[in-house]
Design a protein around this motif. Structure first.
Motif, short mmCIF file in Angstrom:
data_model
loop_
_atom_site.label_atom_id
_atom_site.label_comp_id
_atom_site.label_asym_id
_atom_site.label_seq_id
_atom_site.Cartn_x
_atom_site.Cartn_y
_atom_site.Cartn_z
N VAL A 3 42.47 40.03 33.74
CA VAL A 3 42.21 39.44 35.05
C VAL A 3 43.53 38.89 35.59
O VAL A 3 44.17 38.06 34.96
CB VAL A 3 41.15 38.34 34.99
N ASP A 6 46.37 36.77 41.94
CA ASP A 6 47.35 37.10 42.98
C ASP A 6 47.52 35.95 43.98
O ASP A 6 47.69 36.18 45.18
CB ASP A 6 46.93 38.37 43.73
N CYS A 52 39.64 29.70 48.56
CA CYS A 52 39.30 30.70 49.57
C CYS A 52 39.17 30.07 50.95
O CYS A 52 39.57 30.67 51.95
CB CYS A 52 38.02 31.43 49.18
N CYS A 57 40.30 33.55 52.75
CA CYS A 57 40.23 34.83 52.07
C CYS A 57 38.97 34.91 51.21
O CYS A 57 38.20 33.95 51.15
CB CYS A 57 41.47 35.05 51.22
N GLN A 58 38.79 36.03 50.56
CA GLN A 58 37.68 36.25 49.64
C GLN A 58 38.18 36.14 48.21
O GLN A 58 39.38 36.34 47.95
CB GLN A 58 37.10 37.66 49.86
N GLY A 60 38.03 38.18 45.84
CA GLY A 60 38.67 39.43 45.45
C GLY A 60 40.09 39.58 45.98
O GLY A 60 40.84 40.43 45.51
N ASP A 61 40.47 38.77 46.96
CA ASP A 61 41.84 38.77 47.44
C ASP A 61 42.76 38.04 46.48
O ASP A 61 43.98 38.23 46.52
CB ASP A 61 41.93 38.10 48.82
N LEU A 63 41.68 37.38 42.87
CA LEU A 63 41.45 37.82 41.50
C LEU A 63 41.21 39.31 41.47
O LEU A 63 40.48 39.86 42.29
CB LEU A 63 40.22 37.11 40.93
N ARG A 64 41.82 39.96 40.50
CA ARG A 64 41.56 41.39 40.29
C ARG A 64 41.61 41.70 38.79
O ARG A 64 42.27 41.00 38.03
CB ARG A 64 42.53 42.28 41.07
N TRP A 65 40.90 42.72 38.41
CA TRP A 65 40.83 43.11 37.01
C TRP A 65 41.70 44.32 36.76
O TRP A 65 41.70 45.28 37.55
CB TRP A 65 39.39 43.43 36.63
N GLU A 66 42.48 44.27 35.68
CA GLU A 66 43.30 45.41 35.26
C GLU A 66 42.94 45.71 33.81
O GLU A 66 42.92 44.78 32.99
CB GLU A 66 44.79 45.09 35.36
#
Length: 70
Positions: A3, A6, A52, A57-58, A60-61, A63-66
């Motif tokens: 996770v 950003d 947020c 923002c949301q 997902g803007d 946090l992202r999963w890699e």
């Protein structure tokens, strides 16, 4: 770390200094640094909601999963 946070990207897009952001969210600058550097193990939904709200923002803007490189 699968996770990725950003937060620094969103702060740059909003041209918002870390100190101003920390005060608006109600976090210490040290805790913002922990989030930005990916060292946080968890985040409260109330904190994520406030982030947020302040950044407009949301989740997902931020946090992202890699996937791991396994």
């Amino acid at each position: 770390m699968p996770v990725v946070v950003d937060l620094d990207v969103m702060l740059a897009r909003r041209k918002m200094p870390v100190g101003e952001f920390a005060a608006a969210v109600g976090l210490s600058p040290a805790n913002v640094a922990v989030l930005k550097n990916g060292r946080a193990k968890a985040i409260r939904f109330s904190t994520l909601e406030r982030i947020c709200e302040v950044l407009g923002c949301q989740p997902g803007d931020i946090l992202r999963w890699e996937p791991d490189g396994d």
